[in-house]
Design a protein around this motif. Structure first.
Motif, PDB file in Angstrom:
ATOM      1  N   PRO A 183      60.367  21.468  23.497  1.00  0.00           N
ATOM      2  CA  PRO A 183      61.382  21.232  22.466  1.00  0.00           C
ATOM      3  C   PRO A 183      60.806  20.997  21.075  1.00  0.00           C
ATOM      4  O   PRO A 183      61.549  21.016  20.093  1.00  0.00           O
ATOM      5  CB  PRO A 183      62.115  19.977  22.971  1.00  0.00           C
ATOM      6  CG  PRO A 183      61.824  19.921  24.437  1.00  0.00           C
ATOM      7  CD  PRO A 183      60.452  20.480  24.583  1.00  0.00           C
TER       8      PRO A 183
ATOM      9  N   VAL B 184      62.142  16.266  19.750  1.00  0.00           N
ATOM     10  CA  VAL B 184      62.411  17.653  19.369  1.00  0.00           C
ATOM     11  C   VAL B 184      61.794  17.964  18.017  1.00  0.00           C
ATOM     12  O   VAL B 184      61.415  17.059  17.266  1.00  0.00           O
ATOM     13  CB  VAL B 184      63.931  17.931  19.317  1.00  0.00           C
ATOM     14  CG1 VAL B 184      64.573  17.721  20.674  1.00  0.00           C
ATOM     15  CG2 VAL B 184      64.610  17.079  18.245  1.00  0.00           C
TER      16      VAL B 184
ATOM     17  N   ILE C 267      69.554  18.660  24.294  1.00  0.00           N
ATOM     18  CA  ILE C 267      68.101  18.622  24.117  1.00  0.00           C
ATOM     19  C   ILE C 267      67.698  17.397  23.298  1.00  0.00           C
ATOM     20  O   ILE C 267      66.758  16.669  23.645  1.00  0.00           O
ATOM     21  CB  ILE C 267      67.599  19.909  23.431  1.00  0.00           C
ATOM     22  CG1 ILE C 267      67.694  21.105  24.387  1.00  0.00           C
ATOM     23  CG2 ILE C 267      66.159  19.745  22.939  1.00  0.00           C
ATOM     24  CD1 ILE C 267      66.695  21.094  25.518  1.00  0.00           C
TER      25      ILE C 267
ATOM     26  N   LYS D 116      63.323  24.754  25.983  1.00  0.00           N
ATOM     27  CA  LYS D 116      63.253  23.917  27.183  1.00  0.00           C
ATOM     28  C   LYS D 116      61.803  23.694  27.605  1.00  0.00           C
ATOM     29  O   LYS D 116      61.438  22.605  28.065  1.00  0.00           O
ATOM     30  CB  LYS D 116      64.037  24.573  28.326  1.00  0.00           C
ATOM     31  CG  LYS D 116      65.545  24.549  28.145  1.00  0.00           C
ATOM     32  CD  LYS D 116      66.222  25.296  29.305  1.00  0.00           C
ATOM     33  CE  LYS D 116      67.739  25.368  29.119  1.00  0.00           C
ATOM     34  NZ  LYS D 116      68.387  26.143  30.198  1.00  0.00           N
TER      35      LYS D 116
END
Length: 634
Positions: A309, A344, A338, A306
């Motif tokens: 990412p 990410v 996410i 968090k």
């Protein structure tokens, strides 16, 4: 021949040399050798000054002439040894120093220089003897004590090593490395207060060395001085912000202090850098995992994700945490949320593929693996994004690191991954041929970048448990008979201890090492060897002979490379050359010789090590005879 004139000219040369007028001194020495060519000492002196001037070729001729005139000229042999060191002709240097010692065994520097060469060649028994002789002749030279202590440490002769480190400190009280090494030995002996003193002194002398801060923190934890330990963990982190070791130690301290301490420190961490916040969560994750609290560990990793990412390490830790079915659904939901909200790391897709695999959702898993491989590859090599290579991979990977566990496969895999022509899979350990074979070949190949089907790039994986599965060898041969196989074998005593503490540190092993030794010895005494080797065991996993024979029966010698782990870390460049040759790749050097996946554990009693050495001795001899070579841990 004018002997008297030669003598006068030579004397003039000596005065000129003392005055620093080397060119004029050389001229005098040359004239002296012409007038009295039978005087070996004139040739020696001329050679010595030429050597100082960097004229090694002419100096060598002078020394050989001196020796021809006087076979007992130890100084010329010694000087030839020094020239050979400069020319990196180690074998010749060793020969000349040994000849110098045979003539004059009372000259300490011949013993010392020979010891340094033996040590560099990993001929440690010979080096040990030479250092001891050098010290007997010149006990006030601290480097002889220091290097001898290093060798004694390797031989696990701790008491003698301590003595020589103490001698170093008496001779040179400001030698930081001697204080540090002495502190390590004292810590391992349980003399913690004394260890603290020397760690502190090492830090005072060199404030830029990470290890004394970290190990001082570790020692203070053993003394239950947790507040001081935290300070030194933080100092270690300042020096190496991305090294997870001090964060893990910090995590253990905070867990010991309780939930409020954890909450307070995490709040304090928000004032620090993002790197600090993420790594603190990862340190806590590893600390929770060591206590067997996997759900807490997962929560810490997810908190790190968090925060950022795109950070890779939280995903890598999560790869090796086993989840129960209800937890799998929660983890899938977390990854999906996410990935929908922000950029990410490509590793997210690989981890998501693993979770889908556990639910037998193979089509979705395969898509995730391919996406992970593609995104990871083009992130590292943006130029490859211009090519159309998202079709499924069809060809076999090029190499497999098959083990053994805790033998350095993580380090080797990372070194290989730094080669510009090697593209890594979704993760290091796929364990297809032992644990995931029923998922199918399409599932397996999806873990590798499809562009490696071309000739320019190679790929491979490292699953250390393959070596323990005879069925894995047969399956690989049937599917990919030409694949390259790399095996790493570590001193079985050290491998056994390392694997045991790896399990104990992660809360997976409650038995003592002594109990395990007795239980596994009893198992081998009451059951057939073939039966026992099909079972997991810390000692059993270190019996290499039967495994090597099994794999060699399935793959040709030209496609197989067996690596001595101790030699790999001692002579990394040389061993990597062998690996590049096996893979048919141009040589590159790893950016740093970092040892990955290092374990930490308390000192092991000498009697336990001796017991293990005696246990493995017959198995090792069987292996050495089969390989027709003795490995460094003979």
């Amino acid at each position: 021949m004018d002997v008297e004139a030669a003598k006068q000219i030579f004397s003039a040369g000596e005065h000129l040399e003392q005055a620093g007028k080397l060119e004029q001194a050389i001229a005098c020495y040359q004239q002296a050798t012409k007038l009295h060519s039978e005087n070996y000492y004139y040739h020696y002196k001329l050679g010595n000054i030429l050597r100082q001037q960097g004229n090694s070729e002419q100096a060598t001729k002078c020394f050989h002439k001196a020796i021809a005139l006087n076979h007992h000229d130890s100084w010329s042999y010694y000087a030839l040894g020094e020239i050979c060191i400069q020319q990196q002709d180690i074998a010749a240097a060793i020969k000349y120093y040994r000849q110098a010692i045979a003539i004059d065994p009372q000259f300490s520097w011949s013993h010392y220089n020979l010891a340094r060469l033996y040590q560099q060649q990993n001929q440690l028994e010979l080096a040990k003897v030479c250092y001891q002789q050098a010290i007997a002749l010149k006990p006030d030279y601290f480097w002889s004590h220091f290097f001898l202590a290093e060798i004694l440490t390797t031989f696990q002769e701790r008491e003698e090593a301590i003595k020589h480190y103490q001698d170093v400190i008496k001779l040179n009280p400001n030698f930081a490395q001697a204080h540090f090494q002495l502190a390590r030995h004292l810590q391992q002996k349980g003399q913690l207060e004394a260890a603290v003193e020397h760690y502190i002194r090492a830090i005072e002398l060199n404030q830029d060395n990470f290890q004394p801060y970290y190990l001082l923190g570790e020692t203070l934890v053993q003394l239950s001085r947790h507040v001081e330990a935290i300070c030194h963990c933080e100092a270690a982190i300042e020096l190496q912000p991305n090294n997870l070791q001090p964060y893990y130690l910090l995590g253990l301290i905070l867990l010991h202090q309780g939930e409020q301490a954890i909450a307070d420190y995490c709040k304090f961490a928000t004032q620090k850098s993002v790197t600090f916040q993420i790594n603190l969560e990862l340190g806590l994750a590893q600390a929770w995992q060591q206590q067997g609290k996997t759900s807490n560990s997962v929560q810490c990793c997810q908190q790190a994700i968090k925060i950022d990412p795109t950070a890779e390490m939280p995903y890598r830790i999560l790869q090796y945490i086993s989840l129960e079915p209800p937890e799998i659904n929660d983890a899938i939901t977390f990854y999906q949320q996410i990935s929908d909200s922000t950029q990410v790391s490509p590793l997210l897709w690989g981890n998501l593929g693993d979770l889908y695999t556990k639910q037998s959702r193979l089509d979705e898993a395969i898509k995730c693996y391919r996406k992970s491989c593609y995104q990871s590859t083009v992130t590292n090599y943006p130029q490859l994004a211009k090519l159309d290579w998202q079709q499924p991979k069809q060809n076999a990977p090029d190499f497999l690191l098959i083990g053994a566990t805790k033998c350095g496969t993580t380090s080797l895999f990372n070194y290989l991954s730094h080669h510009p022509q090697i593209l890594a899979p979704h993760k290091k350990e796929i364990n297809f041929f032992n644990f995931n074979y029923n998922q199918g070949v399409e599932w397996y190949l999806a873990h590798f970048p499809a562009i490696t089907d071309g000739k320019e790039y190679l790929t491979g994986e490292a699953s250390p448990f393959y070596i323990y599965h005879a069925q894995a060898a047969e399956r690989i041969r049937q599917l990919f008979p030409d694949i390259k196989i790399i095996v790493m074998l570590r001193n079985p005593v050290n491998r056994t201890i390392s694997e045991y503490y790896h399990a104990a540190n992660h809360g997976l092993e409650q038995r003592s090492l002594t109990a395990i030794i007795e239980q596994e010895k009893q198992l081998l005494a009451t059951q057939s060897r073939s039966e026992v080797l099909n079972k997991f065991g810390y000692l059993i996993n270190s019996i290499y002979f039967d495994r090597i024979v099994q794999w060699q029966s399935n793959f040709s010698d030209k496609n197989t490379l067996i690596i001595d782990s101790e030699m790999f870390f001692a002579q990394t460049e040389q061993i990597m050359q062998q690996i590049w040759q096996l893979l048919g790749l141009p040589s590159v050097s790893p950016p740093q010789h970092i040892r990955y996946n290092l374990g930490t554990y308390p000192p092991v009693k000498q009697e336990i090590k001796k017991q293990l050495q005696e246990f493995f001795a017959p198995y090792n001899q069987q292996l050495f005879a089969h390989l027709n070579q003795e490995l460094s841990w003979q």
